[in-house]
Design a protein around this motif. Structure first.
Motif, PDB file in Angstrom:
ATOM      1  N   ASP A 240     -27.214 115.717  12.151  1.00  0.00           N
ATOM      2  CA  ASP A 240     -27.036 114.277  11.911  1.00  0.00           C
ATOM      3  C   ASP A 240     -27.508 113.465  13.115  1.00  0.00           C
ATOM      4  OD1 ASP A 240     -26.044 114.575   9.348  1.00  0.00           O
ATOM      5  OD2 ASP A 240     -23.953 114.680  10.005  1.00  0.00           O
ATOM      6  N   ALA A 241     -27.979 112.262  12.828  1.00  0.00           N
ATOM      7  CA  ALA A 241     -28.550 111.406  13.879  1.00  0.00           C
ATOM      8  C   ALA A 241     -27.468 110.931  14.844  1.00  0.00           C
ATOM      9  CB  ALA A 241     -29.236 110.201  13.238  1.00  0.00           C
ATOM     10  N   VAL A 242     -27.788 110.971  16.145  1.00  0.00           N
ATOM     11  CA  VAL A 242     -26.842 110.497  17.159  1.00  0.00           C
ATOM     12  C   VAL A 242     -26.997 108.990  17.345  1.00  0.00           C
ATOM     13  CG1 VAL A 242     -26.806 112.710  18.345  1.00  0.00           C
ATOM     14  CG2 VAL A 242     -28.430 110.966  19.091  1.00  0.00           C
ATOM     15  N   ASN A 243     -25.903 108.349  17.746  1.00  0.00           N
ATOM     16  CA  ASN A 243     -25.923 106.903  18.003  1.00  0.00           C
ATOM     17  C   ASN A 243     -24.683 106.551  18.830  1.00  0.00           C
ATOM     18  OD1 ASN A 243     -26.677 104.179  17.866  1.00  0.00           O
ATOM     19  ND2 ASN A 243     -25.415 103.842  16.049  1.00  0.00           N
ATOM     20  N   PRO A 244     -24.728 106.842  20.134  1.00  0.00           N
ATOM     21  CA  PRO A 244     -23.523 106.672  20.964  1.00  0.00           C
ATOM     22  C   PRO A 244     -23.118 105.210  21.133  1.00  0.00           C
ATOM     23  CG  PRO A 244     -25.421 107.161  22.343  1.00  0.00           C
ATOM     24  CD  PRO A 244     -25.879 107.319  20.927  1.00  0.00           C
ATOM     25  N   LEU A 245     -21.805 104.973  21.218  1.00  0.00           N
ATOM     26  CA  LEU A 245     -21.277 103.614  21.391  1.00  0.00           C
ATOM     27  C   LEU A 245     -20.871 103.329  22.834  1.00  0.00           C
ATOM     28  CD1 LEU A 245     -18.926 103.435  18.248  1.00  0.00           C
ATOM     29  CD2 LEU A 245     -21.296 102.662  18.434  1.00  0.00           C
ATOM     30  N   SER A 246     -20.746 104.390  23.640  1.00  0.00           N
ATOM     31  CA  SER A 246     -20.282 104.234  25.023  1.00  0.00           C
ATOM     32  C   SER A 246     -21.306 104.837  25.975  1.00  0.00           C
ATOM     33  CB  SER A 246     -18.947 104.963  25.208  1.00  0.00           C
ATOM     34  OG  SER A 246     -19.120 106.361  25.001  1.00  0.00           O
ATOM     35  N   TYR A 247     -21.167 104.522  27.278  1.00  0.00           N
ATOM     36  CA  TYR A 247     -22.096 105.115  28.237  1.00  0.00           C
ATOM     37  C   TYR A 247     -21.838 106.621  28.376  1.00  0.00           C
ATOM     38  CZ  TYR A 247     -25.381 105.960  31.867  1.00  0.00           C
ATOM     39  OH  TYR A 247     -26.462 106.471  32.554  1.00  0.00           O
ATOM     40  N   TYR A 248     -20.587 107.028  28.239  1.00  0.00           N
ATOM     41  CA  TYR A 248     -20.283 108.460  28.240  1.00  0.00           C
ATOM     42  C   TYR A 248     -21.093 109.164  27.147  1.00  0.00           C
ATOM     43  CZ  TYR A 248     -17.847 112.800  27.180  1.00  0.00           C
ATOM     44  OH  TYR A 248     -17.564 114.114  26.904  1.00  0.00           O
ATOM     45  N   GLY A 249     -21.016 108.633  25.935  1.00  0.00           N
ATOM     46  CA  GLY A 249     -21.769 109.210  24.820  1.00  0.00           C
ATOM     47  C   GLY A 249     -23.266 109.183  25.082  1.00  0.00           C
ATOM     48  N   GLU A 250     -23.728 108.080  25.669  1.00  0.00           N
ATOM     49  CA  GLU A 250     -25.158 107.942  25.977  1.00  0.00           C
ATOM     50  C   GLU A 250     -25.603 108.995  26.999  1.00  0.00           C
ATOM     51  OE1 GLU A 250     -28.023 104.579  27.969  1.00  0.00           O
ATOM     52  OE2 GLU A 250     -26.339 103.865  26.756  1.00  0.00           O
ATOM     53  N   SER A 251     -24.764 109.217  28.024  1.00  0.00           N
ATOM     54  CA  SER A 251     -25.109 110.215  29.042  1.00  0.00           C
ATOM     55  C   SER A 251     -25.206 111.605  28.428  1.00  0.00           C
ATOM     56  CB  SER A 251     -24.078 110.209  30.181  1.00  0.00           C
ATOM     57  OG  SER A 251     -22.848 110.790  29.792  1.00  0.00           O
ATOM     58  N   LYS A 252     -24.363 111.883  27.469  1.00  0.00           N
ATOM     59  CA  LYS A 252     -24.386 113.187  26.812  1.00  0.00           C
ATOM     60  C   LYS A 252     -25.618 113.338  25.903  1.00  0.00           C
ATOM     61  CE  LYS A 252     -20.815 115.499  28.304  1.00  0.00           C
ATOM     62  NZ  LYS A 252     -21.026 116.820  28.942  1.00  0.00           N
TER      63      LYS A 252
END
Length: 303
Positions: A131-143
């Motif tokens: 499934d496509a990723v779409n982080p909402l936080s910088y933590y998620g973005e860093s991962k």
């Protein structure tokens, strides 16, 4: 027998991997972490101090021990801290991965990297690996950035995404949802708990097992690793209260908006575990079983 090097061995997952290896053998373990070893037993494995932000030290340790696999558990995982200090988060969650990845490419080492459900936006959970990723936080973005590094590398890589890891071990530097809820309820003070965020909490022993299975089965690719029960954060806390017979009347259920946290959390994550069960032989505990495991360990520790 394969040689496995773990980063972040002083953390909850790191200690559970050490515990598992000492109990079951299976691999030759090199545990590494920043600072002194916090695991109480020192025989049956080797410990090396290693700061993942020091590329020269990382290189020296990897070249000394020549691992077949590296299980990379070290990271900044506090979502609000990551939002507040994006530079340090990037160093820990992205730059450190690149350091390890370069060594793994050069020396043909399998890299098992721990990631998170927070790579998703929580609009369509539970999620499959593709499934496509779409982080909402910088933590998620860093991962997500770290995952991209692995996907674009020539190393043999595994991404194990997980959710809300809980458990207890010696000398813990951080709490987790179960210990926090139990501790707060035992104090008898009212607590606010969100009822509109849904997760599948993961027993640390289950995640440690998945890491070792990924080594043993020579896995490659992305795998989702969590508990099997899908519930709201409020449900999790209610279950903790039920298990230890604590007062549920002091649990105040609120919406995410009411908590006013620094970083945005995805609303409904959760994982489809079929691939991990099929390919790795993963068999997670139920949440009730997980609480029983934690309780048993608390009893032993308090003797």
């Amino acid at each position: 027998m394969k040689t496995v090097l773990t980063t972040g061995s002083n953390g909850l997952l790191g200690q559970k991997i050490t515990e598992k290896v000492l109990a079951e053998g299976r691999v030759k373990l090199i545990a590494t972490s920043k600072g002194a070893n916090r695991y109480p037993a020192t025989n049956g494995y080797e410990y090396a101090e290693m700061d993942i932000l020091n590329p020269e030290q990382v290189k020296a340790v990897v070249e000394k021990y020549k691992p077949d696999s590296i299980i990379h558990t070290a990271a900044m995982t506090n979502v609000d801290t990551a939002e507040a200090d994006k530079a340090l988060c990037h160093q820990l969650n992205v730059d450190a991965v690149q350091t390890l990845l370069s060594l793994c490419e050069e020396k043909n080492i399998q890299l098992i990297h721990l990631s998170t459900d927070f790579v998703f936006d929580g609009a369509n959970g539970p999620y499959k690996e593709q499934d496509a990723v779409n982080p909402l936080s910088y933590y998620g973005e860093s991962k997500v950035l770290a995952e991209e590094l692995l996907k674009n590398s020539t190393a043999k890589w595994v991404i194990l995404r997980t959710i809300l890891v809980y458990g207890i071990t010696n000398d813990m530097s951080r709490s987790n949802i179960v210990l926090w809820a139990k501790g707060a309820l035992e104090k008898g003070l009212p607590i606010n708990v969100v009822n509109d965020q849904w997760r599948m909490p993961t027993l640390a022993e289950d995640l440690a097992e998945a890491c070792l299975l990924a080594v043993e089965k020579n896995a490659e690719g992305i795998y989702h690793v969590s508990g099997k029960d899908y519930m709201s954060i409020a449900d999790i806390v209610q279950k903790v209260a039920d298990y230890w017979t604590l007062d549920k009347s002091i649990i105040n259920e609120v919406s995410s908006v009411g908590l006013n946290q620094t970083a945005i959390r995805p609303m409904k994550t959760g994982f489809v575990l079929d691939k991990t069960i099929r390919d790795l032989g993963y068999n997670p505990h139920s949440f009730d079983e997980g609480l029983s495991v934690v309780d048993g360990q608390m009893v032993v520790r308090n003797k």
